[in-house]
Scaffold this motif. Structure first.
Motif, PDB file in Angstrom:
ATOM      1  N   GLY A 164       0.829  -1.120  -0.007  1.00  0.00           N
ATOM      2  CA  GLY A 164      -0.023   0.073  -0.129  1.00  0.00           C
ATOM      3  C   GLY A 164       0.884   1.142   0.199  1.00  0.00           C
ATOM      4  N   ASN A 214       1.332   3.522  -2.691  1.00  0.00           N
ATOM      5  CA  ASN A 214       1.279   4.724  -3.491  1.00  0.00           C
ATOM      6  C   ASN A 214       1.140   5.888  -3.146  1.00  0.00           C
ATOM      7  N   ILE A 264       1.397   6.972   4.371  1.00  0.00           N
ATOM      8  CA  ILE A 264       2.225   6.803   5.147  1.00  0.00           C
ATOM      9  C   ILE A 264       3.236   5.665   4.524  1.00  0.00           C
ATOM     10  N   ARG A 271      -2.278  -1.619  -5.199  1.00  0.00           N
ATOM     11  CA  ARG A 271      -3.182  -2.486  -6.093  1.00  0.00           C
ATOM     12  C   ARG A 271      -3.363  -1.896  -7.709  1.00  0.00           C
ATOM     13  N   LEU A 328       0.401  -4.855  -6.216  1.00  0.00           N
ATOM     14  CA  LEU A 328       0.100  -5.924  -5.174  1.00  0.00           C
ATOM     15  C   LEU A 328      -1.267  -5.550  -4.400  1.00  0.00           C
ATOM     16  N   ASP A 329      -2.304  -6.423  -4.465  1.00  0.00           N
ATOM     17  CA  ASP A 329      -3.673  -6.212  -3.757  1.00  0.00           C
ATOM     18  C   ASP A 329      -3.398  -7.445  -2.679  1.00  0.00           C
ATOM     19  N   ILE A 330      -3.257  -7.058  -1.406  1.00  0.00           N
ATOM     20  CA  ILE A 330      -3.252  -8.050  -0.314  1.00  0.00           C
ATOM     21  C   ILE A 330      -4.691  -8.801  -0.205  1.00  0.00           C
ATOM     22  N   ASN A 364       1.936  -2.221   5.421  1.00  0.00           N
ATOM     23  CA  ASN A 364       1.560  -1.120   5.591  1.00  0.00           C
ATOM     24  C   ASN A 364      -0.082  -0.754   5.133  1.00  0.00           C
ATOM     25  N   ALA A 365      -0.545  -1.648   4.214  1.00  0.00           N
ATOM     26  CA  ALA A 365      -1.663  -1.483   3.476  1.00  0.00           C
ATOM     27  C   ALA A 365      -2.828  -1.536   4.403  1.00  0.00           C
ATOM     28  N   VAL A 418       2.112  -2.381  10.317  1.00  0.00           N
ATOM     29  CA  VAL A 418       1.499  -1.107  10.506  1.00  0.00           C
ATOM     30  C   VAL A 418       0.027  -1.364  11.154  1.00  0.00           C
ATOM     31  N   SER A 419       0.211  -1.171  12.624  1.00  0.00           N
ATOM     32  CA  SER A 419      -1.217  -1.453  13.429  1.00  0.00           C
ATOM     33  C   SER A 419      -1.594   0.033  13.614  1.00  0.00           C
ATOM     34  N   TYR A 450     -12.379  -1.424  12.646  1.00  0.00           N
ATOM     35  CA  TYR A 450     -10.939  -1.063  12.532  1.00  0.00           C
ATOM     36  C   TYR A 450     -10.162  -1.478  13.594  1.00  0.00           C
ATOM     37  N   LYS A 489      -7.155  -4.020  14.176  1.00  0.00           N
ATOM     38  CA  LYS A 489      -5.741  -3.703  14.359  1.00  0.00           C
ATOM     39  C   LYS A 489      -5.621  -4.535  15.667  1.00  0.00           C
ATOM     40  N   GLY A 509       1.293   6.988  14.456  1.00  0.00           N
ATOM     41  CA  GLY A 509       0.605   8.345  14.825  1.00  0.00           C
ATOM     42  C   GLY A 509      -0.407   8.694  14.329  1.00  0.00           C
ATOM     43  N   VAL A 552      -1.749  10.830  11.445  1.00  0.00           N
ATOM     44  CA  VAL A 552      -1.128  11.321  10.254  1.00  0.00           C
ATOM     45  C   VAL A 552      -2.015  11.733   9.290  1.00  0.00           C
ATOM     46  N   THR A 561      -3.421  12.021   6.087  1.00  0.00           N
ATOM     47  CA  THR A 561      -3.352  11.072   4.856  1.00  0.00           C
ATOM     48  C   THR A 561      -4.930  11.037   4.549  1.00  0.00           C
TER      49      THR A 561
HETATM   50  N1  LIG Z   1      -3.264   8.012   8.832  1.00  0.00           N
HETATM   51  C1  LIG Z   1      -3.328   7.790  10.540  1.00  0.00           C
HETATM   52  O1  LIG Z   1      -3.335   8.604  11.077  1.00  0.00           O
HETATM   53  C2  LIG Z   1      -3.166   6.306  10.817  1.00  0.00           C
HETATM   54  C3  LIG Z   1      -2.993   6.034  12.136  1.00  0.00           C
HETATM   55  C4  LIG Z   1      -2.805   4.916  12.686  1.00  0.00           C
HETATM   56  C5  LIG Z   1      -2.444   3.778  11.797  1.00  0.00           C
HETATM   57  N2  LIG Z   1      -2.498   3.880  10.295  1.00  0.00           N
HETATM   58  C6  LIG Z   1      -2.304   3.043   9.524  1.00  0.00           C
HETATM   59  O2  LIG Z   1      -1.162   3.325   8.454  1.00  0.00           O
HETATM   60  C7  LIG Z   1      -1.402   2.466   7.361  1.00  0.00           C
HETATM   61  C8  LIG Z   1      -1.451   3.215   6.283  1.00  0.00           C
HETATM   62  O3  LIG Z   1      -2.411   4.322   6.630  1.00  0.00           O
HETATM   63  P1  LIG Z   1      -2.539   5.921   5.834  1.00  0.00           P
HETATM   64  O4  LIG Z   1      -2.960   6.837   6.614  1.00  0.00           O
HETATM   65  O5  LIG Z   1      -1.301   6.019   4.838  1.00  0.00           O
HETATM   66  O6  LIG Z   1      -3.792   5.468   4.605  1.00  0.00           O
HETATM   67  P2  LIG Z   1      -4.016   5.869   3.031  1.00  0.00           P
HETATM   68  O7  LIG Z   1      -3.405   7.205   2.642  1.00  0.00           O
HETATM   69  O8  LIG Z   1      -5.369   5.667   2.946  1.00  0.00           O
HETATM   70  O9  LIG Z   1      -3.230   4.722   2.368  1.00  0.00           O
HETATM   71  C9  LIG Z   1      -3.416   3.321   2.555  1.00  0.00           C
HETATM   72  C10 LIG Z   1      -2.771   2.350   1.493  1.00  0.00           C
HETATM   73  O10 LIG Z   1      -3.162   1.250   1.608  1.00  0.00           O
HETATM   74  C11 LIG Z   1      -3.494   0.870   0.373  1.00  0.00           C
HETATM   75  N3  LIG Z   1      -4.419  -0.376   0.348  1.00  0.00           N
HETATM   76  C12 LIG Z   1      -5.855  -0.468   0.781  1.00  0.00           C
HETATM   77  N4  LIG Z   1      -6.265  -1.659   0.516  1.00  0.00           N
HETATM   78  C13 LIG Z   1      -5.370  -2.492  -0.195  1.00  0.00           C
HETATM   79  C14 LIG Z   1      -5.192  -3.776  -0.459  1.00  0.00           C
HETATM   80  N5  LIG Z   1      -6.045  -4.494  -0.483  1.00  0.00           N
HETATM   81  N6  LIG Z   1      -4.002  -4.173  -1.381  1.00  0.00           N
HETATM   82  C15 LIG Z   1      -3.180  -3.445  -1.241  1.00  0.00           C
HETATM   83  N7  LIG Z   1      -3.028  -1.949  -0.758  1.00  0.00           N
HETATM   84  C16 LIG Z   1      -4.102  -1.652  -0.235  1.00  0.00           C
HETATM   85  C17 LIG Z   1      -4.042   2.006  -0.310  1.00  0.00           C
HETATM   86  O11 LIG Z   1      -4.225   1.799  -1.746  1.00  0.00           O
HETATM   87  P3  LIG Z   1      -5.205   2.639  -2.732  1.00  0.00           P
HETATM   88  O12 LIG Z   1      -4.515   4.048  -3.118  1.00  0.00           O
HETATM   89  O13 LIG Z   1      -5.516   1.998  -3.884  1.00  0.00           O
HETATM   90  O14 LIG Z   1      -6.491   2.892  -1.958  1.00  0.00           O
HETATM   91  C18 LIG Z   1      -3.221   2.959  -0.016  1.00  0.00           C
HETATM   92  O15 LIG Z   1      -1.881   2.913  -0.775  1.00  0.00           O
HETATM   93  C19 LIG Z   1      -2.911   1.596   7.484  1.00  0.00           C
HETATM   94  O16 LIG Z   1      -2.382   0.533   7.957  1.00  0.00           O
HETATM   95  C20 LIG Z   1      -3.404   2.371   8.418  1.00  0.00           C
HETATM   96  O17 LIG Z   1      -4.415   1.410   9.161  1.00  0.00           O
HETATM   97  C21 LIG Z   1      -2.891   5.152   9.933  1.00  0.00           C
END
Ligand SMILES: NC(=O)c1ccc[n+]([C@@H]2O[C@H](COP(=O)([O-])OP(=O)(O)OC[C@H]3O[C@@H](n4cnc5c(N)ncnc54)[C@H](OP(=O)(O)O)[C@@H]3O)[C@@H](O)[C@H]2O)c1
Length: 278
Positions: free
Chosen positions: A13, A15, A18, A39, A63-65, A91-92, A139-140, A195, A199, A229, A231, A233
């Motif tokens: 994940g 593209n 994070i 994906r 990669l699509d998990i 991370n996805a 990444v939890s 969610y 996690k 943290g 973030v 996004t």
């Molecule tokens: N943002 C926060 O504050 C925060 C806090 C705690 C934990 N996290 C964790 O950090 C990680 C990254 O989150 P983010 O905030 O960066 O989210 P994000 O900007 O929504 O990015 C998520 C990424 O995961 C990809 N993804 C989703 N489903 C997938 C699948 N089936 N196969 C492969 N890739 C897939 C998405 O691809 P697409 O572009 O195709 O959708 C995207 O690249 C996640 O595990 C999230 O739970 C985030």
């Protein structure tokens, strides 16, 4: 010289968000190839182009998990191109928005399918490729702590049982989803957070995986779960206070742990510090 044997890191994940920043950091810090995965081929290629603009050279692979064929395909690619894997950052992830209208059982099934089962399936296919001294980062989220604390004492005891196996954990996650369907999840001690529970699964998965690595012959493989943290996004609807590079700090620190590190190892880590689940 064949590239086989060259060190390689993979981020799921990546593209955007994070994961993208983790790829950027690895390109700067890791002595080897870095695989940016998405994906969507076009989103992945766009991210590669952007990083190329910064003088960085990650390699793209789809990669699509949630897609077994896609996981198998990247496994074959790693095996034939590198003969192994040195860093895996799972991370996805997905999260339904608070305003989402999908019924809770749907949210539970879909969220667990990506965050828990997708991550576990990727690990199960890619773990045989891990070389000695490999690092795995799952990444939890702190949401796993919040959710675990809301679970019944009975569930918490199951989570923290020293003998917890992956089969036990899979059963717990399956029971959570099925109990959302018949409406019994609260009675069975689960909180109303798909969610958060997904996690909890990712954090506990990491603890169990480290126990498995400790009892096998490959040397010094470390897996940790972490929270990046809050973030800025798409997932946080850009309300997060950290930049993606700040969010990538703890995952990168864990991915780059030096050889023969004894701690953190099989832990949950936030802000580079070890925390507990309950
Ligand atoms: N943002 C926060 O504050 C925060 C806090 C705690 C934990 N996290 C964790 O950090 C990680 C990254 O989150 P983010 O905030 O960066 O989210 P994000 O900007 O929504 O990015 C998520 C990424 O995961 C990809 N993804 C989703 N489903 C997938 C699948 N089936 N196969 C492969 N890739 C897939 C998405 O691809 P697409 O572009 O195709 O959708 C995207 O690249 C996640 O595990 C999230 O739970 C985030």
């Amino acid at each position: 010289m064949s590239s086989s044997g060259r060190r390689v890191a993979l981020v799921t994940g990546s593209n955007k968000g994070i994961g993208y920043a983790i790829v950027r950091g690895l390109c700067k810090q890791f002595d080897g190839d870095v695989i940016l995965t998405a994906r969507s081929e076009s989103n992945g290629q766009a991210a590669i182009k952007q990083l190329n603009g910064e003088g960085l050279q990650p390699i793209f692979h789809q990669l699509d998990i949630t897609d077994k064929a896609s996981i198998d395909s990247i496994g074959q690619f790693l095996k034939s191109t590198y003969g192994g894997l040195d860093i895996l950052v799972n991370n996805a992830g997905i999260a339904f928005k608070v305003a989402a209208t999908e019924p809770f059982p749907v949210q539970a099934e879909v969220t667990l399918a990506t965050n828990f089962w997708g991550t576990l399936n990727a690990c199960n296919t890619l773990f045989p490729l891990l070389r000695p001294h490999a690092r795995v980062v799952n990444v939890s989220s702190m949401a796993s702590q919040f959710a675990a604390k809301k679970c019944s004492k009975e569930l918490q005891q199951k989570f923290m049982a020293p003998g917890l196996t992956m089969a036990n954990l899979e059963q717990l996650m399956t029971e959570f989803v099925s109990s959302t369907k018949d409406g019994s999840f609260k009675q069975k001690g689960w909180p109303e957070s798909a969610y958060g529970v997904s996690k909890v699964g990712v954090t506990l998965m990491s603890f169990v995986q480290q126990k498995q690595f400790n009892s096998e012959s490959r040397e010094d493989i470390i897996v940790n779960a972490c929270c990046p943290g809050y973030v800025d996004t798409d997932m946080s609807s850009h309300k997060g206070t950290k930049t993606i590079d700040q969010g990538a700090d703890t995952p990168l620190y864990l991915a780059m742990l030096p050889p023969n590190t004894t701690s953190p190892k099989g832990n949950f880590v936030s802000e580079r510090k070890i925390g507990s689940l309950v």
